[in-house]
Design an enzyme around this catalytic site. Sequence first.
Site, PDB file in Angstrom:
ATOM      1  N   CYS A 116      21.988  37.178  46.933  1.00 40.37           N
ATOM      2  CA  CYS A 116      22.275  37.095  45.388  1.00 40.37           C
ATOM      3  C   CYS A 116      23.656  36.280  45.382  1.00 40.37           C
ATOM      4  O   CYS A 116      24.872  36.531  45.288  1.00 40.37           O
ATOM      5  CB  CYS A 116      22.613  38.261  44.860  1.00 40.37           C
ATOM      6  SG  CYS A 116      22.982  38.058  42.836  1.00 40.37           S
ATOM      7  N   CYS A 154      25.724  36.964  42.164  1.00 36.11           N
ATOM      8  CA  CYS A 154      26.627  38.031  42.401  1.00 36.11           C
ATOM      9  C   CYS A 154      27.857  37.714  43.398  1.00 36.11           C
ATOM     10  O   CYS A 154      29.011  38.265  43.263  1.00 36.11           O
ATOM     11  CB  CYS A 154      26.096  39.348  43.163  1.00 36.11           C
ATOM     12  SG  CYS A 154      24.260  39.483  42.679  1.00 36.11           S
ATOM     13  N   ASP A 155      27.844  36.900  44.476  1.00 35.55           N
ATOM     14  CA  ASP A 155      28.577  36.979  45.729  1.00 35.55           C
ATOM     15  C   ASP A 155      29.291  35.451  45.665  1.00 35.55           C
ATOM     16  O   ASP A 155      30.190  35.412  46.622  1.00 35.55           O
ATOM     17  CB  ASP A 155      28.098  37.246  47.067  1.00 35.55           C
ATOM     18  CG  ASP A 155      27.695  38.938  46.994  1.00 35.55           C
ATOM     19  OD1 ASP A 155      28.161  39.716  45.960  1.00 35.55           O
ATOM     20  OD2 ASP A 155      26.532  39.153  47.440  1.00 35.55           O
TER      21      ASP A 155
END
Length: 311
Positions: A135, A138-139
């Site tokens: 992701c 997300c990261d």
Amino acid sequence: MTDNIRDTVILGSGCSGLTAAIYAARANLKPLVIEGHEPGGQLSITTLVENFPGWPEGIQGPQLIENMKQQAARFGAEFRMGHLVSADLSKHPFTLRVGSDTIHTRTLIIASGASARWLGLPSEQALIGHGVSSCATCDGFFFSGKEIAVVGGGDSAMEEALFLTRFATKVTLVHRSEQFRASRIMLERAIAHPKIEFLSNARIEEVLGVEEKEVHGIRVRDTVTGTESTLPISGLFLGIGHEPNAKMFAGQIDLDEDGYVKTHDQVFTRVPGVFACGDVQDRRYRQAITAAGSGCMAALEVEKYLEEHGH
Ligand code: NDP
């Protein structure tokens, strides 16, 4: 027995399942939502959602999901943690096993979504959360100022690579062939980007850093010459597509060659009383709003089906 039969059970608590739950609950069907392996679905692992209508400033994915859950609960939807162990859709009412419970239901809404695909390497699995991620949104932030790689040759990989250039100093796009599934516009954008380099005909054999518990490179093999090389990177992002979560229904409803639930007239499966919505049956749009839309359709069809069958 009759008292224990539910009107509807919704499998999955992402955008489509929760929208189905809101509609079914407002129709007084007291839906039971089985939350599944990844409660909240893909939105729960994203950050800002900027294209969901009604939120001019955008909304955090987990917040959007929490709002939907509260909205469904307010009208009487029930939630149960856990995932489906088995289902018997061959006779009415349907029988579902969730954990050690057996649930009987007149209708079923399959909203179990799709999960990120992994390469399946032991080193990759060992380093998830330690430099391996599926992701980018997300990261990506954790890789500011670092060199990273994205694996895949489709639109997801291009989109991730482009997004990650906001943080990384260099993004290497590793793809196992020279044929790209990505749309021309996305591919051209990635090729033109000064921070993105392409490594084609390259198969990842190992993610390096298991002992150190931190990714420091990948070992790749050239699929044409067979030669091996090492690419030093701090992060590896998977962009090789998604796997629909429908395997448990194989043989009972129709799945396509990639495992997506085949539906007709939007949300109908071939079993009367079983409907499917969201990413588990949509390989084309895969958006929060389209998932929500098809969740609404599934719930409306459940209502109609129950009415037609005298419930
Ligand atoms: P795709 O199926 O299009 O592409 C998957 C890619 O991953 C392929 O290049 C494939 O290689 C590669 N791959 C698959 N398995 C492996 C593996 N085990 N090892 C190495 N490589 C592997 O998936 P996407 O998620 O990219 O896209 C899905 C759909 O969503 C598409 O219709 C796409 O257009 C759409 N989409 C649109 C976006 C946008 O418009 N902004 C953004 C993201 C997705 P190979 O070709 O060799 O099989």
